[in-house]
Motif scaffolding. Structure first.
Motif, PDB file in Angstrom:
ATOM      1  N   VAL A  39      93.334  49.151  44.018  1.00  0.00           N
ATOM      2  CA  VAL A  39      93.115  50.540  43.595  1.00  0.00           C
ATOM      3  C   VAL A  39      94.382  51.086  42.937  1.00  0.00           C
ATOM      4  N   LEU A  40      95.554  50.775  43.517  1.00  0.00           N
ATOM      5  CA  LEU A  40      96.829  51.212  42.938  1.00  0.00           C
ATOM      6  C   LEU A  40      97.002  50.647  41.523  1.00  0.00           C
ATOM      7  N   LEU A  41      96.723  49.362  41.359  1.00  0.00           N
ATOM      8  CA  LEU A  41      96.858  48.730  40.040  1.00  0.00           C
ATOM      9  C   LEU A  41      95.889  49.351  39.037  1.00  0.00           C
ATOM     10  N   ASN A  42      94.679  49.622  39.499  1.00  0.00           N
ATOM     11  CA  ASN A  42      93.669  50.214  38.627  1.00  0.00           C
ATOM     12  C   ASN A  42      94.078  51.613  38.180  1.00  0.00           C
ATOM     13  N   GLU A  43      94.636  52.385  39.114  1.00  0.00           N
ATOM     14  CA  GLU A  43      95.089  53.742  38.787  1.00  0.00           C
ATOM     15  C   GLU A  43      96.284  53.716  37.833  1.00  0.00           C
ATOM     16  N   MET A  44      97.164  52.738  38.020  1.00  0.00           N
ATOM     17  CA  MET A  44      98.326  52.613  37.129  1.00  0.00           C
ATOM     18  C   MET A  44      97.881  52.318  35.699  1.00  0.00           C
ATOM     19  N   SER A  45      96.850  51.471  35.563  1.00  0.00           N
ATOM     20  CA  SER A  45      96.369  51.134  34.215  1.00  0.00           C
ATOM     21  C   SER A  45      95.632  52.309  33.570  1.00  0.00           C
ATOM     22  N   ARG A  46      94.990  53.139  34.376  1.00  0.00           N
ATOM     23  CA  ARG A  46      94.229  54.278  33.851  1.00  0.00           C
ATOM     24  C   ARG A  46      95.119  55.458  33.506  1.00  0.00           C
ATOM     25  N   THR A  47      96.261  55.547  34.176  1.00  0.00           N
ATOM     26  CA  THR A  47      97.156  56.686  33.948  1.00  0.00           C
ATOM     27  C   THR A  47      97.915  56.484  32.638  1.00  0.00           C
ATOM     28  N   GLY A  48      97.924  57.474  31.806  1.00  0.00           N
ATOM     29  CA  GLY A  48      98.619  57.382  30.524  1.00  0.00           C
ATOM     30  C   GLY A  48     100.125  57.383  30.704  1.00  0.00           C
ATOM     31  N   GLU A  49     100.816  56.943  29.644  1.00  0.00           N
ATOM     32  CA  GLU A  49     102.272  56.867  29.713  1.00  0.00           C
ATOM     33  C   GLU A  49     102.912  58.238  29.869  1.00  0.00           C
ATOM     34  N   GLY A  50     102.297  59.266  29.290  1.00  0.00           N
ATOM     35  CA  GLY A  50     102.872  60.606  29.381  1.00  0.00           C
ATOM     36  C   GLY A  50     102.741  61.205  30.771  1.00  0.00           C
ATOM     37  N   ALA A  51     101.717  60.797  31.545  1.00  0.00           N
ATOM     38  CA  ALA A  51     101.486  61.387  32.868  1.00  0.00           C
ATOM     39  C   ALA A  51     102.510  60.933  33.898  1.00  0.00           C
ATOM     40  N   VAL A  52     103.073  59.750  33.707  1.00  0.00           N
ATOM     41  CA  VAL A  52     104.057  59.199  34.650  1.00  0.00           C
ATOM     42  C   VAL A  52     105.385  59.032  33.924  1.00  0.00           C
ATOM     43  N   SER A  53     106.449  59.546  34.504  1.00  0.00           N
ATOM     44  CA  SER A  53     107.765  59.462  33.867  1.00  0.00           C
ATOM     45  C   SER A  53     108.270  58.019  33.859  1.00  0.00           C
ATOM     46  N   LEU A  54     109.264  57.778  33.025  1.00  0.00           N
ATOM     47  CA  LEU A  54     109.829  56.429  32.900  1.00  0.00           C
ATOM     48  C   LEU A  54     110.442  55.964  34.219  1.00  0.00           C
ATOM     49  N   MET A  55     111.128  56.885  34.910  1.00  0.00           N
ATOM     50  CA  MET A  55     111.749  56.529  36.193  1.00  0.00           C
ATOM     51  C   MET A  55     110.693  56.190  37.238  1.00  0.00           C
ATOM     52  N   GLU A  56     109.603  56.960  37.268  1.00  0.00           N
ATOM     53  CA  GLU A  56     108.525  56.684  38.222  1.00  0.00           C
ATOM     54  C   GLU A  56     107.850  55.345  37.908  1.00  0.00           C
ATOM     55  N   ARG A  57     107.665  55.074  36.620  1.00  0.00           N
ATOM     56  CA  ARG A  57     107.062  53.805  36.221  1.00  0.00           C
ATOM     57  C   ARG A  57     107.950  52.632  36.649  1.00  0.00           C
ATOM     58  N   ARG A  58     109.256  52.819  36.502  1.00  0.00           N
ATOM     59  CA  ARG A  58     110.191  51.759  36.895  1.00  0.00           C
ATOM     60  C   ARG A  58     110.141  51.533  38.410  1.00  0.00           C
ATOM     61  N   ARG A  59     110.081  52.605  39.162  1.00  0.00           N
ATOM     62  CA  ARG A  59     109.995  52.472  40.626  1.00  0.00           C
ATOM     63  C   ARG A  59     108.705  51.774  41.052  1.00  0.00           C
ATOM     64  N   LEU A  60     107.613  52.111  40.401  1.00  0.00           N
ATOM     65  CA  LEU A  60     106.330  51.472  40.725  1.00  0.00           C
ATOM     66  C   LEU A  60     106.364  49.976  40.418  1.00  0.00           C
ATOM     67  N   ASN A  61     106.980  49.631  39.290  1.00  0.00           N
ATOM     68  CA  ASN A  61     107.082  48.213  38.937  1.00  0.00           C
ATOM     69  C   ASN A  61     107.932  47.444  39.954  1.00  0.00           C
ATOM     70  N   GLN A  62     109.000  48.083  40.439  1.00  0.00           N
ATOM     71  CA  GLN A  62     109.832  47.447  41.468  1.00  0.00           C
ATOM     72  C   GLN A  62     109.072  47.301  42.782  1.00  0.00           C
ATOM     73  N   LEU A  63     108.165  48.218  43.026  1.00  0.00           N
ATOM     74  CA  LEU A  63     107.409  48.208  44.279  1.00  0.00           C
ATOM     75  C   LEU A  63     106.303  47.154  44.285  1.00  0.00           C
ATOM     76  N   LEU A  64     105.779  46.828  43.100  1.00  0.00           N
ATOM     77  CA  LEU A  64     104.577  45.988  43.024  1.00  0.00           C
ATOM     78  C   LEU A  64     104.775  44.586  43.606  1.00  0.00           C
ATOM     79  N   LEU A  65     105.858  43.914  43.231  1.00  0.00           N
ATOM     80  CA  LEU A  65     106.020  42.513  43.634  1.00  0.00           C
ATOM     81  C   LEU A  65     106.030  42.338  45.150  1.00  0.00           C
ATOM     82  N   PRO A  66     106.852  43.116  45.910  1.00  0.00           N
ATOM     83  CA  PRO A  66     106.766  42.961  47.374  1.00  0.00           C
ATOM     84  C   PRO A  66     105.409  43.324  47.951  1.00  0.00           C
ATOM     85  N   LEU A  67     104.698  44.273  47.305  1.00  0.00           N
ATOM     86  CA  LEU A  67     103.351  44.613  47.792  1.00  0.00           C
ATOM     87  C   LEU A  67     102.391  43.450  47.584  1.00  0.00           C
TER      88      LEU A  67
END
Length: 748
Positions: A39-67
């Motif tokens: 569900v998290l991955l699906n929401e990330m793909s649906r959310t546009g680039e403008g809705a999520v800041s660059l820093m938040e996107r970077r944090r999410l990408n760092q979070l994905l691999l351990p998850l």
């Protein structure tokens, strides 16, 4: 959740509750936690680039691999991790999971059908071969293989997972409102790592192959680099037993069990796990597949080599040598003499074997083994009495290899080795410099976020040296801070905890002896003996000697002397000889002490133990003073006092200055009156310096001796006021401290 998980999986290995096949026959399976990640991955793909800041996107990408790689965690913990990275996305994920869990089974079916759309189109949202793409494909494939009853169980488990998460979220929210404001949300680096904690592992059922591999590699890395962040021995063993219950042939789990048992010094369980590891490795043919026909023999050779290392660690040298000989017999073409050297350090040919090993390592281009061999050679030659400049030159050559090949672990070991060598030779200033250099170095090896490379044995050794050096200089507060840091960094259940435990016990013992609390020192002997039997016996003899139990102390020291001579423990042999000599002159037999002191001096000169040589000369000078030749004693002192004042412990500096004053007073007996008065004044100055040294280590018994001597000298010089002040101080100390009836002149 364990029972739900066990019934969920499409597992051919389970028949009537009996394990029949490898649980890792299936690469992955669907769990409620993994649905939440989808569900998290699906929401990330649906959310546009403008809705999520660059820093938040970077944090999410760092979070994905351990998850994706880690074990299942609770829903509330997952919400918290997502919220710390991107609060907006956490709210969307929560709503999607709630709608699915509170809706119908067809909602979950529709969700999995929609996942396939991520790969469609000319520019798909997710690439098929990416980490996320592979995870999505595995989940879709695993879900499609489920029967209807298994799909229903999965949906029921999802509902239960959601309800448990909602309850936990409400409880956490109530607690957080009372403790912190909503605005204080920071993403900590070590939380990004999502390291495996006990509550996370315990909520999951049997791990998939990827999860198990990630769990084992993470825990093994933590055991090597930062043991405090790994699971406790009991918790880790519980998880390993659970893993082996579902897959008893998982060789890597047996090896981690072996490492875990080594932490608690469990020789039986560690041997059992090690043998199981190589049994499974050979039976499964893992080595043979990767290494061809050589694989089988290679496994057997390394099995014997690891068994030799295990026995060596526990001090079973005979069994270790037999295991190593077996390894050499299996593979004569790869003779590795390094372990043979470690096992046979007392053998006459050990130097030759190790030198040969270093040459072969250099010939085959193995810098790690070559450097280890050089450092072992340096250690052996240090105990054999080689000069410091030759040893440092050899270590310089090995350091070139370390920096050239970025062998950060060996850089730390080399610096710790230098620290130990300088202390062995009595150069405390150089030892202090090397220890501080190691502490100030940053690791060169890239490890996981939040993991510090310096939680290794070499780091613990350097810190212990630092604590002892500070304690020797009377800086007990600084030594306590270092020990406190050691206790935090290396908890009692860690494999290197024995180093600081022994260091702490020795410092406490020395302080108790300085303070005249012999009963307290005696109680510490048991703990020291448990960690180091030779050191414990020696300190027991020191306590008996201080309590005037001379015959018992003499018997103990004689036994210890024979044992240490057999082991070729030169440092302890010299220390025992000095203690025996002190017994003789305290028993009014200084002539018998002289041969002991001369033997100790010869040994310390032969092995270039400068500090012990200076201490022996100090004792020789005291023996000459007792024999009535203070002039010769004073000339001897001029030879020994410089190294003591430069690198010696505060207590030894005080003893040296006190002895100088005694010799000055004894020599002044034959002087005329003006010259005698001048000599006595100089002696009083030296006594003041000695008193200051003794005060730094709170050695009240020796301060009492000094003020008594000062009072006598002031009386001779006719200085009544100063005499009375010293006499009053002596009386206070004499009432406070017990008197053992030893004449003051016979106590160095």
């Amino acid at each position: 959740m364990a029972s739900v998980h066990e019934s969920l999986y499409f597992n051919p290995m389970m028949t009537n509750g009996v394990v029949h096949a490898n649980v890792f026959g299936i690469k992955d399976w669907v769990t409620p936690y993994k649905i939440a990640v989808l569900v998290l991955l699906n929401e990330m793909s649906r959310t546009g680039e403008g809705a999520v800041s660059l820093m938040e996107r970077r944090r999410l990408n760092q979070l994905l691999l351990p998850l994706l790689q880690g074990p299942d965690i609770t829903l509330s913990k997952l919400y918290k991790l997502i919220e710390e990275s991107c609060p907006q996305l956490a709210n969307s994920v929560q709503i999607r999971i709630k709608l699915m869990a509170e809706g119908e089974l067809k909602d979950m079916e529709q969700f999995f059908d929609d996942l396939s759309d991520s790969f469609s189109g000319t520019e798909p949202e997710v690439h098929k071969t990416s980490v996320v793409g592979l995870f999505l494909r595995h989940m879709i494939l695993a879900y499609s293989k489920l029967s209807f009853s298994q799909v229903f169980k999965l949906y029921t488990a999802l509902q239960q997972y959601f309800q448990n998460g909602e309850k936990k979220t409400v409880e956490d929210a109530d607690m957080e409102l009372t403790s912190r404001d909503e605005g204080e949300r920071k993403m900590e680096k070590e939380e990004l790592d999502v390291s495996v904690r006990e509550e996370e592992v315990s909520c999951s059922g049997p791990l998939s192959q990827k999860q198990a591999e990630f769990f084992l590699s993470q825990q093994a890395s933590l055991l090597k680099n930062d043991e405090t962040k790994a699971l406790t021995p009991a918790s880790l063993q519980k998880e390993l037993n659970n893993l082996l219950k579902f897959n008893p042939d998982f060789a890597e789990a047996h090896y981690l069990s072996y490492l875990n048992n080594l932490r608690v010094q469990d020789v039986f369980s560690s041997t059992h796990s090690l043998l199981h590891y190589f049994d499974r490795l050979i039976l499964t043919g893992a080595e043979s597949k990767s290494n061809g026909e050589e694989g089988y023999g290679r496994s057997l050779r390394y099995a014997a080599l690891n068994l030799a290392a295990l026995h060596c660690r526990f001090g079973h040298y005979q069994q270790a040598e037999l295991a190593l000989q077996e390894a050499i017999r299996i593979a004569q073409e790869s003779n590795d003499h390094s372990w043979l050297y470690v096992l046979g350090q007392k053998r006459s040919d050990s130097y030759v074997l190790l030198e040969h090993s270093v040459k072969k390592a250099v010939h085959f281009g193995l810098p790690y083994l070559a450097s280890l061999g050089i450092q072992s050679l340096v250690q052996q030659r240090a105990f054999a009495g080689k000069t410091a400049n030759k040893l440092m030159d050899a270590l310089k050559d090995s350091d070139l290899l370390h920096w050239k090949h970025s062998l950060s672990e060996l850089i730390d070991i080399s610096i710790a080795q230098k620290t130990a060598i300088w202390r062995l030779y009595g150069r405390s200033t150089m030892a202090l410099q090397q220890a501080q250099m190691l502490l100030s170095m940053n690791s060169l090896e890239a490890v996981n976020a939040g993991v510090q490379q310096n939680n290794t044995e070499s780091f613990a050794v350097a810190l212990c040296h630092l604590a002892e050096l500070h304690a020797e200089q009377g800086c007990f507060a600084a030594a306590s801070e270092v020990l406190k840091h050691l206790k935090e960094r290396f908890p009692p259940n860690s494999q290197h905890a024995q180093l600081w435990m022994l260091c702490d016990q020795k410092i406490q013992f020395d302080r108790a002896m300085n303070d005249g609390k012999y009963h307290l020192a005696d109680s510490l002997v048991t703990g020291i003996t448990a960690l180091n039997s030779i050191e414990g016996v020696y300190r027991k003899a020191v306590v008996l000697q201080a309590q005037n139990q001379m015959s018992e102390a003499h018997k103990l020291l004689q036994k210890l002397l024979v044992h240490c001579q057999k082991l070729k423990n030169t440092e302890m042999v010299i220390s025992v000889l000095l203690s025996v000599a002190e017994l003789y002159w305290r028993s009014s037999s200084p002539t018998i002490a002289l041969p002991m002191l001369l033997q100790a001096l010869a040994l310390s000169k032969e092995y270039r133990l400068q500090y012990l040589a200076s201490e022996t000369v100090l004792n020789l000078a005291f023996a000459q003073l007792i024999l009535g030749i203070p002039e010769q004693a004073l000339s001897l002192l001029h030879m020994a006092i410089e190294p003591i004042l430069a690198d010696g412990a505060i207590l030894d500096k005080g003893r040296a200055m006190f002895l100088v004053a005694k010799c000055q007073v004894a020599s002044a007996a034959s002087y005329d009156q003006p010259k005698k008065a001048e000599a006595l004044e100089a002696a009083i100055e030296n006594l003041n310096e000695a008193k200051n040294y003794f005060a730094k280590v709170d050695c009240k018994e020796r301060i009492r001796d000094v003020v008594y001597f000062q009072a006598r000298l002031y009386h001779t010089l006719g200085k009544t006021q100063e005499r009375n002040r010293c006499a009053m101080l002596f009386r206070q100390l004499h009432q406070e401290l017990p008197s053992h009836g030893v004449p003051l002149i016979n106590h160095l």
